[in-house]
Design a protein around this motif. Sequence first.
Motif, PDB file in Angstrom:
ATOM      1  N   ARG A   1       0.820  -1.310   0.198  1.00 47.14           N
ATOM      2  CA  ARG A   1      -0.055   0.084   0.142  1.00 47.14           C
ATOM      3  C   ARG A   1       1.077   1.097   0.045  1.00 47.14           C
ATOM      4  NH1 ARG A   1      -5.397   0.514   1.879  1.00 47.14           N
ATOM      5  NH2 ARG A   1      -5.854   2.699   2.247  1.00 47.14           N
ATOM      6  N   ARG A   2       0.669   2.177  -0.898  1.00 50.40           N
ATOM      7  CA  ARG A   2       1.542   3.355  -1.067  1.00 50.40           C
ATOM      8  C   ARG A   2       1.410   4.359   0.395  1.00 50.40           C
ATOM      9  NH1 ARG A   2      -0.281   8.163  -2.910  1.00 50.40           N
ATOM     10  NH2 ARG A   2      -2.658   8.046  -3.473  1.00 50.40           N
ATOM     11  N   ALA A   3       2.347   4.974   0.435  1.00 49.22           N
ATOM     12  CA  ALA A   3       2.046   5.474   1.901  1.00 49.22           C
ATOM     13  C   ALA A   3       0.975   6.701   1.909  1.00 49.22           C
ATOM     14  CB  ALA A   3       3.518   6.517   2.125  1.00 49.22           C
ATOM     15  N   GLY A   4       0.592   7.379   0.872  1.00 51.92           N
ATOM     16  CA  GLY A   4      -0.397   8.284   0.971  1.00 51.92           C
ATOM     17  C   GLY A   4      -1.638   7.901   0.538  1.00 51.92           C
ATOM     18  N   GLY A   5      -2.012   6.576   0.283  1.00 48.78           N
ATOM     19  CA  GLY A   5      -3.195   6.082  -0.086  1.00 48.78           C
ATOM     20  C   GLY A   5      -4.282   5.849   0.663  1.00 48.78           C
ATOM     21  N   GLN A   6      -4.173   6.196   2.188  1.00 51.34           N
ATOM     22  CA  GLN A   6      -5.095   6.011   2.998  1.00 51.34           C
ATOM     23  C   GLN A   6      -6.537   6.584   2.859  1.00 51.34           C
ATOM     24  OE1 GLN A   6      -4.061   9.122   6.721  1.00 51.34           O
ATOM     25  NE2 GLN A   6      -3.065   7.077   6.729  1.00 51.34           N
ATOM     26  N   PRO A   7      -7.602   6.057   3.137  1.00 48.26           N
ATOM     27  CA  PRO A   7      -8.980   6.547   2.998  1.00 48.26           C
ATOM     28  C   PRO A   7      -9.241   7.883   3.772  1.00 48.26           C
ATOM     29  CG  PRO A   7      -9.148   4.646   4.322  1.00 48.26           C
ATOM     30  CD  PRO A   7      -7.468   4.822   4.002  1.00 48.26           C
ATOM     31  N   PRO A   8     -10.260   8.489   3.490  1.00 44.15           N
ATOM     32  CA  PRO A   8     -10.584   9.823   4.403  1.00 44.15           C
ATOM     33  C   PRO A   8     -11.067   9.350   5.750  1.00 44.15           C
ATOM     34  CG  PRO A   8     -12.209   9.465   3.024  1.00 44.15           C
ATOM     35  CD  PRO A   8     -11.109   8.666   2.508  1.00 44.15           C
ATOM     36  N   PRO A   9     -10.526   9.732   6.973  1.00 40.85           N
ATOM     37  CA  PRO A   9     -11.134   9.619   8.351  1.00 40.85           C
ATOM     38  C   PRO A   9     -12.713  10.164   8.202  1.00 40.85           C
ATOM     39  CG  PRO A   9      -9.211  10.935   8.430  1.00 40.85           C
ATOM     40  CD  PRO A   9      -9.540  10.981   6.872  1.00 40.85           C
ATOM     41  N   THR A  10     -13.471   9.516   9.288  1.00 37.47           N
ATOM     42  CA  THR A  10     -14.805  10.112   9.544  1.00 37.47           C
ATOM     43  C   THR A  10     -14.650  11.293  10.403  1.00 37.47           C
ATOM     44  OG1 THR A  10     -17.103   9.582  10.063  1.00 37.47           O
ATOM     45  CG2 THR A  10     -15.255   8.543  11.369  1.00 37.47           C
TER      46      THR A  10
ATOM     47  N   THR B   1     -17.674  12.658  14.505  1.00 36.71           N
ATOM     48  CA  THR B   1     -17.383  12.811  15.897  1.00 36.71           C
ATOM     49  C   THR B   1     -16.769  14.284  16.445  1.00 36.71           C
ATOM     50  OG1 THR B   1     -15.189  11.947  15.860  1.00 36.71           O
ATOM     51  CG2 THR B   1     -16.783  10.667  16.273  1.00 36.71           C
ATOM     52  N   GLY B   2     -16.791  14.986  15.223  1.00 39.88           N
ATOM     53  CA  GLY B   2     -16.056  16.227  15.337  1.00 39.88           C
ATOM     54  C   GLY B   2     -14.697  16.526  15.215  1.00 39.88           C
ATOM     55  N   ARG B   3     -13.907  15.276  15.090  1.00 44.88           N
ATOM     56  CA  ARG B   3     -12.446  15.378  14.940  1.00 44.88           C
ATOM     57  C   ARG B   3     -12.327  13.898  13.984  1.00 44.88           C
ATOM     58  NH1 ARG B   3      -9.177  13.760  20.158  1.00 44.88           N
ATOM     59  NH2 ARG B   3      -7.574  13.389  18.473  1.00 44.88           N
ATOM     60  N   PRO B   4     -11.155  13.968  13.259  1.00 37.34           N
ATOM     61  CA  PRO B   4     -10.944  12.812  12.469  1.00 37.34           C
ATOM     62  C   PRO B   4     -10.540  11.195  13.358  1.00 37.34           C
ATOM     63  CG  PRO B   4      -9.330  14.661  11.967  1.00 37.34           C
ATOM     64  CD  PRO B   4      -9.929  14.865  13.059  1.00 37.34           C
ATOM     65  N   THR B   5     -11.540  10.550  12.880  1.00 38.86           N
ATOM     66  CA  THR B   5     -11.722   9.356  13.677  1.00 38.86           C
ATOM     67  C   THR B   5     -11.652   8.181  12.572  1.00 38.86           C
ATOM     68  OG1 THR B   5     -13.096  10.462  15.238  1.00 38.86           O
ATOM     69  CG2 THR B   5     -13.376   8.078  15.212  1.00 38.86           C
ATOM     70  N   CYS B   6     -11.109   7.022  13.098  1.00 42.04           N
ATOM     71  CA  CYS B   6     -11.108   5.747  12.416  1.00 42.04           C
ATOM     72  C   CYS B   6     -12.636   5.223  12.249  1.00 42.04           C
ATOM     73  CB  CYS B   6     -10.088   4.682  12.932  1.00 42.04           C
ATOM     74  SG  CYS B   6     -10.176   3.071  11.945  1.00 42.04           S
ATOM     75  N   PRO B   7     -13.112   5.201  11.151  1.00 42.57           N
ATOM     76  CA  PRO B   7     -14.371   4.528  10.837  1.00 42.57           C
ATOM     77  C   PRO B   7     -14.605   3.329  11.397  1.00 42.57           C
ATOM     78  CG  PRO B   7     -13.204   4.917   8.714  1.00 42.57           C
ATOM     79  CD  PRO B   7     -12.260   5.305   9.662  1.00 42.57           C
ATOM     80  N   ARG B   8     -13.523   2.491  11.302  1.00 42.66           N
ATOM     81  CA  ARG B   8     -13.809   1.016  11.889  1.00 42.66           C
ATOM     82  C   ARG B   8     -13.585   0.752  13.136  1.00 42.66           C
ATOM     83  NH1 ARG B   8     -10.765  -4.375   9.197  1.00 42.66           N
ATOM     84  NH2 ARG B   8     -11.730  -5.840  10.473  1.00 42.66           N
ATOM     85  N   HIS B   9     -12.864   1.246  13.932  1.00 49.36           N
ATOM     86  CA  HIS B   9     -12.491   1.046  15.270  1.00 49.36           C
ATOM     87  C   HIS B   9     -13.102   2.294  16.016  1.00 49.36           C
ATOM     88  CE1 HIS B   9      -9.027  -1.009  13.279  1.00 49.36           C
ATOM     89  NE2 HIS B   9      -9.673  -1.952  14.142  1.00 49.36           N
ATOM     90  N   GLU B  10     -13.625   3.285  15.550  1.00 50.04           N
ATOM     91  CA  GLU B  10     -14.223   4.510  16.058  1.00 50.04           C
ATOM     92  C   GLU B  10     -13.427   5.084  17.191  1.00 50.04           C
ATOM     93  OE1 GLU B  10     -18.029   2.274  17.166  1.00 50.04           O
ATOM     94  OE2 GLU B  10     -18.823   3.663  15.723  1.00 50.04           O
TER      95      GLU B  10
END
Length: 378
Positions: A205-214, A217-226
Motif C-alpha cells: 500500500r502506497r504511503a499516501g493512499g489511506q482513505p478519508p477519516p470520518t 465525532t467532530g474530529r478525524p476518527t477511524c471509521p472501523r475502530h471508532e
Amino acid sequence: MRFEVSKVLDAIERRLSTDPALARGVVDLAEVVRYADLDGGRPANLLRLGLVVDAFAAQLGEENAAVYTVVHRGLLSDADLTSNERMVVRRWADDGLVEVVPAVGDRVLEVADLLGLPVLSRLRFEGVRERYGWLAGQAGRLMAPVPGKNGAVLVAQMGGGSVPVTGAPAPSGTQMLGRLWRCAEPGCALFGGGGGTFADLAPVRRAGGQPPPTLHTGRPTCPRHEVPLSDAGARPLAESLAVRVGGVVRQRFVVAEGEPVTVGRAPEQGGIMLGQWLTDEARRWISRSHVRFEMRGTEVVAQDVSTNGTGVRPGGSMDEAERMILKGQSRSLGPGDLIELYPGVHVGLARHVTSTGPVASPSVMAEAPTMSIRVVDR
C-alpha cells in the motif's frame, strides 16, 4: 465451478480501492450483495458486486474503474453468504481494499462528499439531504444499479444526466486529506501498518493512499475502530495519471513523492505494463521501460528512458507541428499535456484524460459459471 468463482472474485478484487486518488465511485457492499433481481439467484451473492463494477466501468467509459467499498461489519459473518465469500471479504478487509465499519449509516455519503465521487445505490437517503445537498442538486451523483439486458446498468436518481466524476476532494475535506493519520488500534489496515490474518499476502500500500477519516465525532476518527486518529504529518504530494490506449482509458495509477512509476511494454515489477493493450507494431516500438514519471515538488515530470523516444502533445493537441520528441530528456506535465509512447497510446494527468471511444473491455464476470449465482455452496 469453485475455481471459476474464485477467478471472478480475484478479478473483482483488482477493482477495489480505498485510495482517494484511484477510487471512482462508492458502494455499500451489504446493499449490493442483496440485489437479487440482478441475477435471480440466492438472497446474498458476492458476485453481484462484479455486475455493479462492470456497469460502472461502462457508464464511465473506463476499463478498470475502481470502487470504494464500505462494508458493514455484520457482513463478515452473514450466513446468507457462503463460507468462501465471507473469507474473501475478510481478506479484502485485512488488505485495506475495503472499509469495514460497525454501522454504515451515511458513511457512503460522507466518503462521496469528501472525495467528490458518485454513489452507486438504490437508497434515496431521504433523511440527510440537508447535510448532502448535492444528492438533489448535482445530476448523476446518485446512481441506482438495476437489471439490464446483459447484467446491471446504472440509472441516475434525482435529476439524471451525466456522471461528474472528478475524484477531486471537496473543499471542506482538503485540509484533512492533506494529512496522514494513525489509528491507535494495533493492526488497523486503513490507518496503521496492517497485520491482519492475511497481512503477509497483502498488496503493498502506497504511503499516501489511506482513505478519508470520518468526521462525525467532530474530529478525524477511524471509521472501523471508532477511535480518534493522531496526525502523522503531511501526506506525500501525489498525482493520479491515466493511460489511454485506442481511445479508451485503460488504467489509472498514482505518482507520489519518492515513488516514481515507469510505464512501458513490460517494465519491471511495480511499473505499468501496456503490452496487453498494444498492437504488434506498437509492441515493437514501445520499449519494455519507456517513460518514467516522478513528482518533483508539485509537478509531475516525465523522463524518456526508451530506445525510440517519447512524444509530447502539449495541451493534448494532435497537430503534428506542435508535437515534441523527448530522447533521454525530461518535461513537466502541464494541464492537458499528453505523453505519447506511440500513436494512440497516451498518458496524462487523470483529471484531463477521458475516453474518446466506446469501451469494449473484458468483464470481471467473464469467468463466472452460468449457474453460479443460483448454487448455494457452503
